[in-house]
Design a protein around this motif. Structure first.
Motif, short mmCIF file in Angstrom:
data_model
loop_
_atom_site.label_atom_id
_atom_site.label_comp_id
_atom_site.label_asym_id
_atom_site.label_seq_id
_atom_site.Cartn_x
_atom_site.Cartn_y
_atom_site.Cartn_z
N GLU A 170 0.80 -1.22 0.00
CA GLU A 170 0.00 0.00 0.00
C GLU A 170 0.84 1.28 0.00
OE1 GLU A 170 -3.07 0.02 -0.49
OE2 GLU A 170 -3.92 -1.89 0.17
N ASN A 171 1.89 1.30 0.80
CA ASN A 171 2.71 2.51 0.88
C ASN A 171 3.38 2.83 -0.45
OD1 ASN A 171 1.99 2.56 3.54
ND2 ASN A 171 4.01 2.06 4.34
N VAL A 172 3.86 1.79 -1.12
CA VAL A 172 4.54 1.99 -2.41
C VAL A 172 3.53 2.44 -3.47
CG1 VAL A 172 6.03 0.96 -4.15
CG2 VAL A 172 6.20 0.21 -1.77
N VAL A 173 2.39 1.77 -3.50
CA VAL A 173 1.35 2.14 -4.47
C VAL A 173 0.94 3.60 -4.28
CG1 VAL A 173 -1.04 1.74 -5.17
CG2 VAL A 173 0.48 -0.21 -4.76
N ALA A 174 0.73 4.00 -3.04
CA ALA A 174 0.32 5.38 -2.76
C ALA A 174 1.41 6.38 -3.14
CB ALA A 174 -0.04 5.52 -1.28
N ALA A 175 2.66 6.02 -2.90
CA ALA A 175 3.78 6.91 -3.25
C ALA A 175 3.85 7.09 -4.76
CB ALA A 175 5.09 6.36 -2.71
N VAL A 176 3.67 6.00 -5.50
CA VAL A 176 3.70 6.08 -6.96
C VAL A 176 2.52 6.90 -7.46
CG1 VAL A 176 3.46 4.73 -9.08
CG2 VAL A 176 4.98 3.94 -7.25
N GLN A 177 1.36 6.73 -6.85
CA GLN A 177 0.18 7.53 -7.22
C GLN A 177 0.47 9.02 -7.03
OE1 GLN A 177 -2.63 5.58 -4.61
NE2 GLN A 177 -3.63 4.52 -6.31
N THR A 178 1.17 9.36 -5.97
CA THR A 178 1.53 10.76 -5.71
C THR A 178 2.34 11.33 -6.86
OG1 THR A 178 1.51 10.48 -3.31
CG2 THR A 178 2.82 12.31 -4.19
N HIS A 179 3.31 10.57 -7.34
CA HIS A 179 4.16 11.07 -8.43
C HIS A 179 3.40 11.15 -9.75
CE1 HIS A 179 7.71 11.54 -6.11
NE2 HIS A 179 7.75 10.27 -5.74
N VAL A 180 2.45 10.24 -9.95
CA VAL A 180 1.63 10.32 -11.16
C VAL A 180 0.79 11.59 -11.12
CG1 VAL A 180 -0.24 9.26 -12.47
CG2 VAL A 180 1.54 7.83 -11.46
N GLU A 181 0.21 11.89 -9.96
CA GLU A 181 -0.64 13.07 -9.82
C GLU A 181 0.16 14.37 -9.92
OE1 GLU A 181 -2.49 12.41 -6.08
OE2 GLU A 181 -3.72 10.72 -6.79
N GLU A 182 1.33 14.40 -9.30
CA GLU A 182 2.14 15.62 -9.31
C GLU A 182 2.86 15.84 -10.63
OE1 GLU A 182 4.79 15.55 -6.00
OE2 GLU A 182 3.17 15.81 -4.52
N GLN A 183 3.00 14.78 -11.43
CA GLN A 183 3.63 14.86 -12.75
C GLN A 183 5.04 15.43 -12.68
OE1 GLN A 183 0.97 16.88 -15.48
NE2 GLN A 183 -0.72 15.51 -15.04
N ASN A 184 5.77 15.07 -11.64
CA ASN A 184 7.16 15.51 -11.53
C ASN A 184 8.02 14.83 -12.59
OD1 ASN A 184 6.77 17.11 -9.15
ND2 ASN A 184 6.58 15.21 -8.00
N PHE A 185 7.64 13.62 -12.95
CA PHE A 185 8.32 12.88 -14.00
C PHE A 185 7.32 11.87 -14.56
CE2 PHE A 185 8.74 10.18 -10.36
CZ PHE A 185 9.32 10.96 -9.37
N ASP A 186 7.66 11.28 -15.67
CA ASP A 186 6.76 10.31 -16.30
C ASP A 186 6.94 8.95 -15.63
OD1 ASP A 186 5.67 12.09 -18.08
OD2 ASP A 186 7.18 11.72 -19.62
#
Length: 257
Positions: A114-130
């Motif tokens: 869960e923690n990893v999935v949520a962290a990845v979701q954060t980066h998808v939403e923030e669009q800091n990188f692809d």
């Protein structure tokens, strides 16, 4: 086409002078040069056979934005993060026999980290990188690939299916990356073998410590920890990527001095 005089001047420039011209740090007159001059500078720089040619990847973004030259080596101006699935996004489930891996429902029922999935979701939403998914699957299994896709649809629908990359188990993941792997490509994976191959191909590896790996001490590179809260883990991933980018910039500046 450049005039013979301009071409002769260009041919006499050193690699370092061309490098400076590309970066527009010390020779700002190149910024306003005619497009044919800028293209010629770029082509001369790319064609130069030099030991520090590995810096090509580092300055591609500068070329695109500061010189206005379309660079065909990049599909995006952002860094790319490729994320493994088994043991990284999904919990590793030990099985007594290899036949278990071929049973229907094995991959679709893996519990998410869960923690990893949520962290990845954060980066998808923030669009800091692809963000991409990069996962190996059992090519001879009638269920594995479909179930991995179902798993992603359920747990990470934020990632576009165009950013899903699957390769047969045992193969080098770096060989399946569109455009090849560059210094701006990062792999988040729990398996050292994959990370070593990735770095050999030119990318950067980040090992996810999931509580059951990392006991042999082979991996000496960057690492993040699955037990950390999603916000902290997301920051750790971003910080690791940013620190590596700053190191590349410092190394490039050191070579130019």
């Amino acid at each position: 086409m450049l005039s013979q005089k301009k071409q002769r001047i260009l041919d006499e420039l050193s690699y370092e002078e061309l490098f400076d011209a590309i970066l527009c740090l010390e020779r700002e007159q190149y910024v306003n040069a005619p497009i044919d001059v800028r293209r010629a500078i770029y082509q001369a720089w790319m064609d130069r056979d030099d030991i520090v040619g590995f810096l090509d990847y580092e300055v591609l973004n500068n070329i695109e934005y500061k010189l206005g030259i379309e660079n065909k080596h990049w599909e995006t101006s952002k860094d790319r993060l490729f994320v493994d699935m088994d043991g990284t996004l999904a919990e590793f489930k030990p099985c007594r026999t290899i036949e278990t891996l071929y049973e229907k429902g094995y991959f679709s029922k893996l519990a998410p980290l869960e923690n990893v999935v949520a962290a990845v979701q954060t980066h998808v939403e923030e669009q800091n990188f692809d963000v991409y998914i990069l996962s190996a699957y059992l090519a001879d299994s009638p269920y594995a690939l479909q179930e991995k896709e179902e798993w992603l649809e359920e747990h990470l629908p934020e990632i576009d299916t165009k950013h899903w990359i699957f390769c047969p188990c045992g193969e080098d993941k770096s060989l399946y990356i569109p455009g090849g792997v560059s210094k701006r490509d990062y792999l988040l994976d729990d398996y050292t073998h994959n990370l070593l191959r990735w770095e050999k191909a030119g990318g950067k590896g980040i090992k996810l410590m999931n509580g059951i790996n990392g006991k042999k001490g082979i991996w000496q590179g960057a690492r993040v920890y699955a037990e950390r809260e999603p916000e902290t883990l997301a920051v750790d991933i971003k910080k690791t990527m940013n620190q590596d980018k700053l190191k590349l910039q410092r190394d490039g500046q050191g070579l130019r001095r």
